[in-house]
Scaffold this motif. Sequence first.
Motif, mmCIF file in Angstrom:
data_model
loop_
_atom_site.group_PDB
_atom_site.id
_atom_site.type_symbol
_atom_site.label_atom_id
_atom_site.label_comp_id
_atom_site.label_asym_id
_atom_site.label_seq_id
_atom_site.Cartn_x
_atom_site.Cartn_y
_atom_site.Cartn_z
ATOM 1 N N GLY A 73 0.806 -1.215 0.000
ATOM 2 C CA GLY A 73 0.000 0.000 0.000
ATOM 3 C C GLY A 73 0.841 1.268 0.000
ATOM 4 O O GLY A 73 0.330 2.354 -0.262
ATOM 5 N N ASN A 74 2.130 1.151 0.273
ATOM 6 C CA ASN A 74 2.985 2.332 0.370
ATOM 7 C C ASN A 74 3.108 3.077 -0.955
ATOM 8 O O ASN A 74 2.886 4.281 -1.019
ATOM 9 N N GLY A 75 3.499 2.381 -2.000
ATOM 10 C CA GLY A 75 3.667 3.037 -3.296
ATOM 11 C C GLY A 75 2.363 3.598 -3.817
ATOM 12 O O GLY A 75 2.324 4.685 -4.406
ATOM 13 N N GLU A 76 1.286 2.882 -3.578
ATOM 14 C CA GLU A 76 -0.022 3.319 -4.037
ATOM 15 C C GLU A 76 -0.450 4.599 -3.324
ATOM 16 O O GLU A 76 -1.015 5.506 -3.934
ATOM 17 N N GLN A 77 -0.156 4.685 -2.030
ATOM 18 C CA GLN A 77 -0.442 5.907 -1.280
ATOM 19 C C GLN A 77 0.386 7.064 -1.816
ATOM 20 O O GLN A 77 -0.132 8.169 -2.015
ATOM 21 N N ILE A 78 1.646 6.820 -2.075
ATOM 22 C CA ILE A 78 2.521 7.871 -2.599
ATOM 23 C C ILE A 78 1.994 8.360 -3.946
ATOM 24 O O ILE A 78 1.917 9.566 -4.191
ATOM 25 N N ALA A 79 1.622 7.426 -4.806
ATOM 26 C CA ALA A 79 1.101 7.797 -6.127
ATOM 27 C C ALA A 79 -0.150 8.666 -5.987
ATOM 28 O O ALA A 79 -0.256 9.726 -6.607
ATOM 29 N N ALA A 80 -1.092 8.226 -5.172
ATOM 30 C CA ALA A 80 -2.340 8.983 -5.008
ATOM 31 C C ALA A 80 -2.064 10.374 -4.463
ATOM 32 O O ALA A 80 -2.695 11.352 -4.873
ATOM 33 N N ASN A 81 -1.102 10.494 -3.556
ATOM 34 C CA ASN A 81 -0.781 11.793 -2.970
ATOM 35 C C ASN A 81 -0.118 12.747 -3.949
ATOM 36 O O ASN A 81 -0.009 13.935 -3.669
ATOM 37 N N LYS A 82 0.323 12.272 -5.090
ATOM 38 C CA LYS A 82 0.901 13.148 -6.116
ATOM 39 C C LYS A 82 -0.173 13.922 -6.881
ATOM 40 O O LYS A 82 0.127 14.902 -7.554
ATOM 41 N N VAL A 83 -1.425 13.499 -6.770
ATOM 42 C CA VAL A 83 -2.516 14.190 -7.449
ATOM 43 C C VAL A 83 -2.901 15.401 -6.609
ATOM 44 O O VAL A 83 -3.221 15.279 -5.420
ATOM 45 N N LYS A 84 -2.858 16.563 -7.227
ATOM 46 C CA LYS A 84 -3.131 17.810 -6.510
ATOM 47 C C LYS A 84 -4.499 17.753 -5.827
ATOM 48 O O LYS A 84 -5.509 17.454 -6.460
ATOM 49 N N GLY A 85 -4.487 18.063 -4.545
ATOM 50 C CA GLY A 85 -5.710 18.105 -3.763
ATOM 51 C C GLY A 85 -6.026 16.829 -3.017
ATOM 52 O O GLY A 85 -6.879 16.819 -2.145
ATOM 53 N N VAL A 86 -5.355 15.741 -3.335
ATOM 54 C CA VAL A 86 -5.650 14.467 -2.688
ATOM 55 C C VAL A 86 -4.886 14.349 -1.378
ATOM 56 O O VAL A 86 -3.741 14.768 -1.264
ATOM 57 N N ARG A 87 -5.568 13.777 -0.404
ATOM 58 C CA ARG A 87 -4.926 13.344 0.825
ATOM 59 C C ARG A 87 -5.190 11.842 0.906
ATOM 60 O O ARG A 87 -6.327 11.415 1.125
ATOM 61 N N ALA A 88 -4.150 11.058 0.701
ATOM 62 C CA ALA A 88 -4.259 9.606 0.768
ATOM 63 C C ALA A 88 -3.553 9.124 2.023
ATOM 64 O O ALA A 88 -2.483 9.618 2.378
ATOM 65 N N ALA A 89 -4.157 8.152 2.694
ATOM 66 C CA ALA A 89 -3.610 7.623 3.937
ATOM 67 C C ALA A 89 -3.478 6.113 3.834
ATOM 68 O O ALA A 89 -4.360 5.446 3.282
ATOM 69 N N LEU A 90 -2.400 5.596 4.372
ATOM 70 C CA LEU A 90 -2.192 4.160 4.455
ATOM 71 C C LEU A 90 -2.879 3.661 5.714
ATOM 72 O O LEU A 90 -2.590 4.139 6.814
ATOM 73 N N ALA A 91 -3.800 2.718 5.557
ATOM 74 C CA ALA A 91 -4.503 2.160 6.713
ATOM 75 C C ALA A 91 -4.036 0.726 6.942
ATOM 76 O O ALA A 91 -4.009 -0.077 6.013
ATOM 77 N N TRP A 92 -3.662 0.436 8.171
ATOM 78 C CA TRP A 92 -3.242 -0.921 8.517
ATOM 79 C C TRP A 92 -4.025 -1.446 9.722
ATOM 80 O O TRP A 92 -3.827 -2.569 10.154
ATOM 81 N N SER A 93 -4.920 -0.625 10.244
ATOM 82 C CA SER A 93 -5.773 -1.026 11.358
ATOM 83 C C SER A 93 -7.075 -0.237 11.246
ATOM 84 O O SER A 93 -7.149 0.759 10.520
#
Length: 173
Positions: A73-93
Motif C-alpha cells: 500500500g505504500n507506493g499506491e499511497q505515494i502515487a495517489a498523494n501526487k494528485v493535486k488536492g488528494v490526501r491519501a492515507a495508508l490504513a493498517w488497522s
Amino acid sequence: MRVHLGCDHAGLELKAHLVTWLTEHGYEPVDHGPFVYDALDDYPVFCLRAAEGVVADRDAGLDSLGVVIGGSGNGEQIAANKVKGVRAALAWSEETATLAREHNDAWVVAVGGRMHTLEEMTRLVEVFLSTPFPGDERHVRRIGQLASYETTGELPPLPPSALGGAADQQGDA
C-alpha cells in the motif's frame, strides 16, 4: 457514494472482491484497473487515475472517495498523494482507517493486499468509507496549511513556541 479503485498486480484479486462488495453495499465502484494480471504492471498508471477520479468528482460536487491497493500500500499511497488536492492515507488497522477520515479528511485510502486477509482489508475499507470528517477546527486548520503549501510552496509560519528552538539551532539567537 462513488468509490474510485486502482491497484497493481498484488491487489488485483482484492480489488475484484471490493468491486462486488461495494456494489452489494450501495456504493458505485469505478474501476480504473488493471483488469488482467500482469506481474510487471506499474501501480502509478492505475492509482493516479483513481485519485484523479476522486478529485474530478469532488470538484463536480459529488460524494466520492478512493481505494488503492498494492502489496504494501505504500507506493499506491505515494502515487495517489501526487494528485493535486488528494490526501491519501495508508490504513493498517481500523484505528488508522478511522483517523484518516476523522483527523485528515483523507479522500483515498491505501491498503496492503499482502499485509491483510481479505476480511481485514474489506473491514479497513468499510471503516474508511463509513467514517465522516467531523470538521473540528484544529483539523481543518492543519488541512488548510497543507493545501496552502501545495498551492504556494510556502511553509506555514512557525508557532511562537517553536521560534526559540529554531532560532537557536540556526544560530539566530
